[in-house]
Design an enzyme around this catalytic site. Sequence first.
Site, PDB file in Angstrom:
ATOM      1  N   SER A   1      -0.636   7.519   6.595  1.00  0.00           N
ATOM      2  CA  SER A   1      -1.735   8.324   7.143  1.00  0.00           C
ATOM      3  C   SER A   1      -3.018   8.041   6.383  1.00  0.00           C
ATOM      4  CB  SER A   1      -1.397   9.824   7.086  1.00  0.00           C
ATOM      5  OG  SER A   1      -1.572  10.328   5.793  1.00  0.00           O
ATOM      6  N   GLY A   2      -4.108   8.627   6.886  1.00  0.00           N
ATOM      7  CA  GLY A   2      -5.387   8.633   6.178  1.00  0.00           C
ATOM      8  C   GLY A   2      -5.889   7.267   5.730  1.00  0.00           C
TER       9      GLY A   2
ATOM     10  N   TYR B   1      -4.611  18.187  -9.277  1.00  0.00           N
ATOM     11  CA  TYR B   1      -5.001  17.015  -8.481  1.00  0.00           C
ATOM     12  C   TYR B   1      -6.135  16.258  -9.166  1.00  0.00           C
ATOM     13  CZ  TYR B   1      -7.308  14.293  -4.813  1.00  0.00           C
ATOM     14  OH  TYR B   1      -7.901  13.279  -4.108  1.00  0.00           O
TER      15      TYR B   1
ATOM     16  N   ILE C   1       0.858  -1.197   0.000  1.00  0.00           N
ATOM     17  CA  ILE C   1       0.000   0.000   0.000  1.00  0.00           C
ATOM     18  C   ILE C   1       0.888   1.239   0.000  1.00  0.00           C
ATOM     19  CG2 ILE C   1      -1.826   1.283   1.185  1.00  0.00           C
ATOM     20  CD1 ILE C   1      -2.664  -1.289   2.563  1.00  0.00           C
ATOM     21  N   THR C   2       0.774   2.062  -1.028  1.00  0.00           N
ATOM     22  CA  THR C   2       1.562   3.304  -1.038  1.00  0.00           C
ATOM     23  C   THR C   2       0.861   4.339  -0.160  1.00  0.00           C
ATOM     24  OG1 THR C   2       0.479   4.335  -2.966  1.00  0.00           O
ATOM     25  CG2 THR C   2       2.295   2.813  -3.425  1.00  0.00           C
ATOM     26  N   GLY C   3       1.663   5.183   0.479  1.00  0.00           N
ATOM     27  CA  GLY C   3       1.082   6.223   1.336  1.00  0.00           C
ATOM     28  C   GLY C   3       0.311   5.635   2.505  1.00  0.00           C
ATOM     29  N   ALA C   4       0.884   4.604   3.126  1.00  0.00           N
ATOM     30  CA  ALA C   4       0.195   3.945   4.245  1.00  0.00           C
ATOM     31  C   ALA C   4       0.520   4.606   5.586  1.00  0.00           C
ATOM     32  CB  ALA C   4       0.565   2.463   4.277  1.00  0.00           C
TER      33      ALA C   4
END
Length: 315
Positions: free
Chosen positions: A12-13, A190, A7-10
């Site tokens: 936060s959020g 974005y 999981i990339t960007g795991a």
Amino acid sequence: RKGTAIITGASSGLGLATAKALSETGKWHVIMACRDFLKASRAAKAAGMDKDSFTIVHLDLASLDSVRQFVKNVRQLETPIDVVVCNAAVYQPTAKAPSYTADGFEMSVGVNHLGHFLLARELLADLQASDYPSKRLIIVGSITGNTNTLAGNVPPKANLGDLRGLAGGLNGVGGSVMIDGGEFDGAKAYKDSKVCNMLTMQEFHRRYHEETGVTFASLYPGCIATTGLFREHIPLFRLLFPPFQKYITKGYVSEEEAGKRLAQVVSDPSLTKSGVYWSWNKNSASFENQLSEEASDADKAKKLWDLSEKLVGLA
Ligand code: NDP
């Protein structure tokens, strides 16, 4: 055996909530692909994740070298790769001027689309090599890129145009930093990147689903108004956005609920259909959602694929 999901960007959020939801099942090992090791390890600890249920591997999507190095490092772990989730994103709605990745691309499209494009292309071979019964590549989309929805119609709207800015290198050197060739607008960049994410998922499906058996999917998990995604927004927005989403649009979901939704797309045996953009109704039941005309344009998806290949050095 346990499944392994990257999981990339795991840190936060949504990414963290998904990592937590998967690790709690006891059936998954999560590779947390993060740019800040310390932040990721603190986040996993604070979320109460069992330390044997995850591995943190450095990945900075704002650098193609880092993406290539990440792929090498993951291969050295010698664990099969069963699911890849492209989740990380930057959102710079108030930026007055563009910022750039190590390779000189405008940051939002560089990280959210081009970094993930290279990562997904590289890891497809690893997914193919895995013997896991249901292998999946998931690219997180968003309603904001979909101009067939109310949220997608809040200006500035996503629009890739004829992709002339991307063809020009997206670096502002003699061209534009925006995909459509227009003036820099952080909010639009974005949204454009999210259209790229949804087009890429479908192009993967068309090119590789039959050949590889991998399920390609995208999703809109709901409006998670509390995540770090809005950290660069003005303070008043950050104060009013969560209650606005909760009580007015009623599109609000908690990070925990959104994490459960993405975890379903990772592992639920009923969500194996490929080429689908998943959404959830008011009762939290998943359904196959419609994409906007642009986000489902097959010619644009092909053009985007070809240009992206050139920019990340695959062609
Ligand atoms: P967050 O800002 O909380 O999470 C984004 C993650 O991406 C962070 O872990 C961040 O790392 C990471 N990241 C940013 N830049 C890089 C980089 N260069 N290399 C590696 N990782 C990076 O936002 P969300 O959880 O809300 O967003 C997750 C996904 O959900 C995104 O794809 C977003 O588009 C999507 N989404 C979000 C919605 C919402 O309402 N929040 C709605 C629809 C879709 P770090 O912790 O180091 O900053």
